[in-house]
Design an enzyme around this catalytic site. Structure first.
Site, PDB file in Angstrom:
ATOM      1  N   ASN A 295      -1.914  -1.927   1.438  1.00  0.00           N
ATOM      2  CA  ASN A 295      -2.908  -1.561   1.996  1.00  0.00           C
ATOM      3  C   ASN A 295      -4.165  -0.758   1.267  1.00  0.00           C
ATOM      4  OD1 ASN A 295      -4.973  -0.589   4.565  1.00  0.00           O
ATOM      5  ND2 ASN A 295      -4.081   1.215   3.736  1.00  0.00           N
ATOM      6  N   ALA A 296      -3.279  -0.110   0.159  1.00  0.00           N
ATOM      7  CA  ALA A 296      -4.043   0.843  -0.593  1.00  0.00           C
ATOM      8  C   ALA A 296      -5.260   0.155  -1.027  1.00  0.00           C
ATOM      9  CB  ALA A 296      -3.360   1.560  -1.494  1.00  0.00           C
ATOM     10  N   TYR A 363     -14.668  -5.823  -6.276  1.00  0.00           N
ATOM     11  CA  TYR A 363     -14.060  -5.595  -4.972  1.00  0.00           C
ATOM     12  C   TYR A 363     -13.710  -7.121  -4.536  1.00  0.00           C
ATOM     13  CZ  TYR A 363     -12.863  -4.129  -0.111  1.00  0.00           C
ATOM     14  OH  TYR A 363     -12.102  -3.889   0.938  1.00  0.00           O
TER      15      TYR A 363
HETATM   16  P1  NAD Z   1      -9.656   4.247   3.205  1.00  0.00           P
HETATM   17  O1  NAD Z   1     -10.539   4.704   1.862  1.00  0.00           O
HETATM   18  O2  NAD Z   1     -10.056   5.138   4.317  1.00  0.00           O
HETATM   19  O3  NAD Z   1      -8.126   4.317   2.882  1.00  0.00           O
HETATM   20  C1  NAD Z   1      -7.645   3.871   1.744  1.00  0.00           C
HETATM   21  C2  NAD Z   1      -6.288   4.701   1.378  1.00  0.00           C
HETATM   22  O4  NAD Z   1      -5.772   4.024   0.171  1.00  0.00           O
HETATM   23  C3  NAD Z   1      -6.665   6.166   1.161  1.00  0.00           C
HETATM   24  O5  NAD Z   1      -5.842   6.791   1.941  1.00  0.00           O
HETATM   25  C4  NAD Z   1      -6.545   6.491  -0.094  1.00  0.00           C
HETATM   26  O6  NAD Z   1      -5.754   7.609  -0.644  1.00  0.00           O
HETATM   27  C5  NAD Z   1      -5.328   5.399  -0.664  1.00  0.00           C
HETATM   28  N1  NAD Z   1      -5.413   5.090  -1.963  1.00  0.00           N
HETATM   29  C6  NAD Z   1      -6.368   4.750  -2.778  1.00  0.00           C
HETATM   30  N2  NAD Z   1      -5.844   4.570  -4.195  1.00  0.00           N
HETATM   31  C7  NAD Z   1      -4.613   4.606  -4.210  1.00  0.00           C
HETATM   32  C8  NAD Z   1      -3.631   4.628  -5.144  1.00  0.00           C
HETATM   33  N3  NAD Z   1      -3.854   4.468  -6.531  1.00  0.00           N
HETATM   34  N4  NAD Z   1      -2.177   4.841  -4.688  1.00  0.00           N
HETATM   35  C9  NAD Z   1      -1.932   5.103  -3.269  1.00  0.00           C
HETATM   36  N5  NAD Z   1      -3.106   5.182  -2.390  1.00  0.00           N
HETATM   37  C10 NAD Z   1      -4.189   4.980  -2.833  1.00  0.00           C
HETATM   38  O7  NAD Z   1     -10.050   2.779   3.450  1.00  0.00           O
HETATM   39  P2  NAD Z   1      -9.710   1.909   4.659  1.00  0.00           P
HETATM   40  O8  NAD Z   1     -10.932   1.559   5.105  1.00  0.00           O
HETATM   41  O9  NAD Z   1      -8.497   2.551   5.614  1.00  0.00           O
HETATM   42  O10 NAD Z   1      -9.238   0.624   4.075  1.00  0.00           O
HETATM   43  C11 NAD Z   1      -7.851   0.025   4.006  1.00  0.00           C
HETATM   44  C12 NAD Z   1      -7.793  -1.279   3.518  1.00  0.00           C
HETATM   45  O11 NAD Z   1      -8.440  -2.332   4.059  1.00  0.00           O
HETATM   46  C13 NAD Z   1      -8.328  -1.177   1.859  1.00  0.00           C
HETATM   47  O12 NAD Z   1      -7.683  -2.316   1.235  1.00  0.00           O
HETATM   48  C14 NAD Z   1      -9.596  -1.976   2.204  1.00  0.00           C
HETATM   49  O13 NAD Z   1     -10.024  -2.531   1.117  1.00  0.00           O
HETATM   50  C15 NAD Z   1      -9.187  -2.958   3.085  1.00  0.00           C
HETATM   51  N6  NAD Z   1     -10.626  -3.298   4.007  1.00  0.00           N
HETATM   52  C16 NAD Z   1     -11.145  -2.433   4.649  1.00  0.00           C
HETATM   53  C17 NAD Z   1     -12.208  -2.801   5.421  1.00  0.00           C
HETATM   54  C18 NAD Z   1     -12.869  -1.881   6.305  1.00  0.00           C
HETATM   55  O14 NAD Z   1     -14.000  -2.134   6.980  1.00  0.00           O
HETATM   56  N7  NAD Z   1     -12.603  -0.382   6.433  1.00  0.00           N
HETATM   57  C19 NAD Z   1     -12.553  -4.011   5.402  1.00  0.00           C
HETATM   58  C20 NAD Z   1     -11.852  -5.127   4.612  1.00  0.00           C
HETATM   59  C21 NAD Z   1     -10.903  -4.643   4.002  1.00  0.00           C
END
Ligand code: NAD
Length: 457
Positions: A295-296, A363
């Site tokens: 997920n990160a 991305y």
């Molecule tokens: P967020 O930024 O709130 O959380 C991401 C988490 O990943 C954070 O806790 C961060 O510290 C951690 N992270 C980042 N780099 C890291 C690393 N090198 N090692 C370990 N942890 C790391 O983001 P979110 O909105 O919760 O998104 C989660 C996932 O869902 C991501 O992959 C994002 O691309 C994907 N996503 C989100 C959305 C959205 O609308 N929020 C839409 C499509 C996809």
């Protein structure tokens, strides 16, 4: 960032004004393990019985759809339901003839008129590529067109989805039907889900993950934290992974879920080994991971013309390269604390990886790469009964999307069939569905969690 418009549109004055102006009316979506409030209606086109057998396996009471048009007002249409219904499950697995499509229309029409809030349309057909007849393939593909359109026509938070079976058994389909009927699939609509065959498939049990170890990366906040909490709710021991800088939030999340925290930057070359070592030391040398959730993720948005190597590389490193390296390490059968046979790999992609997005070439590359990797890896792991799938969220309300400029954010929230952003739990529930031991027949799939966003296919 709170969705102010949705709050306004739900208070009595706001509702009246927004209705008068013809503005969106985002409904309160049914979520969690709740089933539809009204009857689950079962309709059949042809002679298929897999839907009936699956619903009976799930212990669900069903009402047979009104099929007899002789008792009507002479219009040739089926009679109206005399009360609201909760869902219609339409078994079209034997539909091969173009005339069968008229039956699909005739059965859906009264059901849609009677559909209650957060209702469900679930059509079960055969995967078109499994058929040799041109007409049969056309009919099965037509079902997708119907479902994608009906999804856009559903009101009051309803969804419509298509389940495409191969030589699947009721046990192989059960977790999918259960997921789609429950509030867990609140933000999944207009999607085809393909079920393969697995003679070992078992019906879902509760809690799904009792005594199972699940690893979630990026779990200190947002979607990751929510994924972890869904798994914990359903009985898993969760290992929450995040960067050391997020250590406090990570510890808090892990403590509240009774899980364990692992501070780890997943881009370090030996991250996979570190995860396995953590599992082995915490749960014993023989312990194996049931599911790993990649997920990160990060964004570093810029037009490609302004994207330097650092911005490009950091996004690809976290979102794609790290996950692939971790898979390699955890798939080594000799590594203590690695992935179990019969395990699950689930990656978080994005609708940006499907449709592309201005300012997100890095991305979108990473997320499209995730989808490519899932599809390529899945067939290689069948021997070990490991499934590999991805979810592609659309607009989900998190800190990541709170950074989007206000006008773009508002557009993204409304430009989908349920006219609102999704919640992190919607992604968590979909991932837990893929990870369910009962979902052993589902692999190589990408399921959008986007409320049927109009962006991309
Ligand atoms: P967020 O930024 O709130 O959380 C991401 C988490 O990943 C954070 O806790 C961060 O510290 C951690 N992270 C980042 N780099 C890291 C690393 N090198 N090692 C370990 N942890 C790391 O983001 P979110 O909105 O919760 O998104 C989660 C996932 O869902 C991501 O992959 C994002 O691309 C994907 N996503 C989100 C959305 C959205 O609308 N929020 C839409 C499509 C996809």
């Amino acid at each position: 960032m709170p969705d102010l418009y949705t709050s306004i549109s739900r208070n009595p004055v706001g509702k009246m004004v927004t209705k008068k102006l013809g503005l969106p009316q985002p409904a309160t979506l049914r979520r969690g393990r709740e089933l539809p409030a009204g009857d689950i209606v079962l309709g059949t086109v042809g002679s298929g019985d897999i839907a009936a057998r699956t619903l009976s396996l799930l212990g669900l009471n069903v009402t047979e759809a009104l099929q007899d048009s002789s008792a009507t007002d002479g219009s040739g249409e089926l009679p109206a339901y005399d009360q609201k219904i909760g869902a219609i499950v339409l078994d079209a697995t034997t539909a091969r003839d173009l005339d069968d499509l008229e039956q699909v229309r005739a059965l859906l029409r009264p059901a849609l008129k009677a559909m209650g809030p957060s209702g469900r349309v679930i059509v079960i057909g055969v995967a078109p590529h499994k058929l040799t007849s041109v007409q049969g393939s056309a009919v099965c593909q037509a079902l997708e067109g119907i479902v994608r359109s009906v999804g856009k026509e559903m009101r009051a938070g309803g969804t419509a989805n298509l389940v495409q079976v191969a030589d699947s058994s009721p046990a192989g389909i059960a977790s999918t039907l259960e997921f789609l009927l429950m509030g867990r699939s609140a933000y999944v609509s207009g999607q085809p889900i393909r079920i393969g065959s697995d003679r070992h498939a078992q019906a879902p049990t509760t809690p799904a993950f009792a005594d199972k170890i699940v690893v979630v990366t990026g779990a200190s906040r947002g979607i990751g934290e929510s994924i972890a909490s869904v798994f914990a709710r359903d009985g898993a021991h969760v290992v929450l992974v995040d960067v050391p800088a997020a250590g406090d939030a990570l510890a808090k999340a892990a403590n509240s879920l009774g899980g364990t925290a692992l501070q780890l930057d997943i881009t370090t070359p030996d991250a996979g080994r570190a995860i396995a070592a953590h599992v082995a030391s915490r749960f014993g040398e023989d312990a194996r991971i049931h599911a790993v959730v990649h997920n990160a993720g990060i964004t570093r948005d810029r037009l490609l013309a302004n994207t330097d190597a650092a911005r490009w590389g950091s996004v690809l490193d976290v979102n794609l390269t790290a996950a692939l390296r971790i898979n390699d390490a955890l798939l080594d059968p000799w590594v203590p604390g690695g992935l179990a046979d019969g395990g699950r790999i689930i990656s978080v992609a994005s609708t940006s990886g499907i449709a592309g997005n201005r300012g997100q070439a890095n991305y979108a590359a990473s997320k499209a790469g995730v989808i490519g990797a899932v599809r390529a890896l899945a067939p290689h792991l069948g021997d070990r009964r490991i499934t590999v799938n991805a979810v592609a969220p659309g607009f989900i309300e998190t800190e990541m999307t709170a950074k989007i400029p206000a006008a773009t954010r508002e557009f993204a929230r409304r430009f989908n069939s349920v006219q609102q952003g999704g919640k992190p739990v919607d992604v968590g529930e979909t991932i837990a569905y893929f990870a369910d031991p009962a979902s052993s027949s589902i692999t190589g799939q990408v399921l959008r969690v986007c409320g049927q966003s109009q962006i991309g296919r």
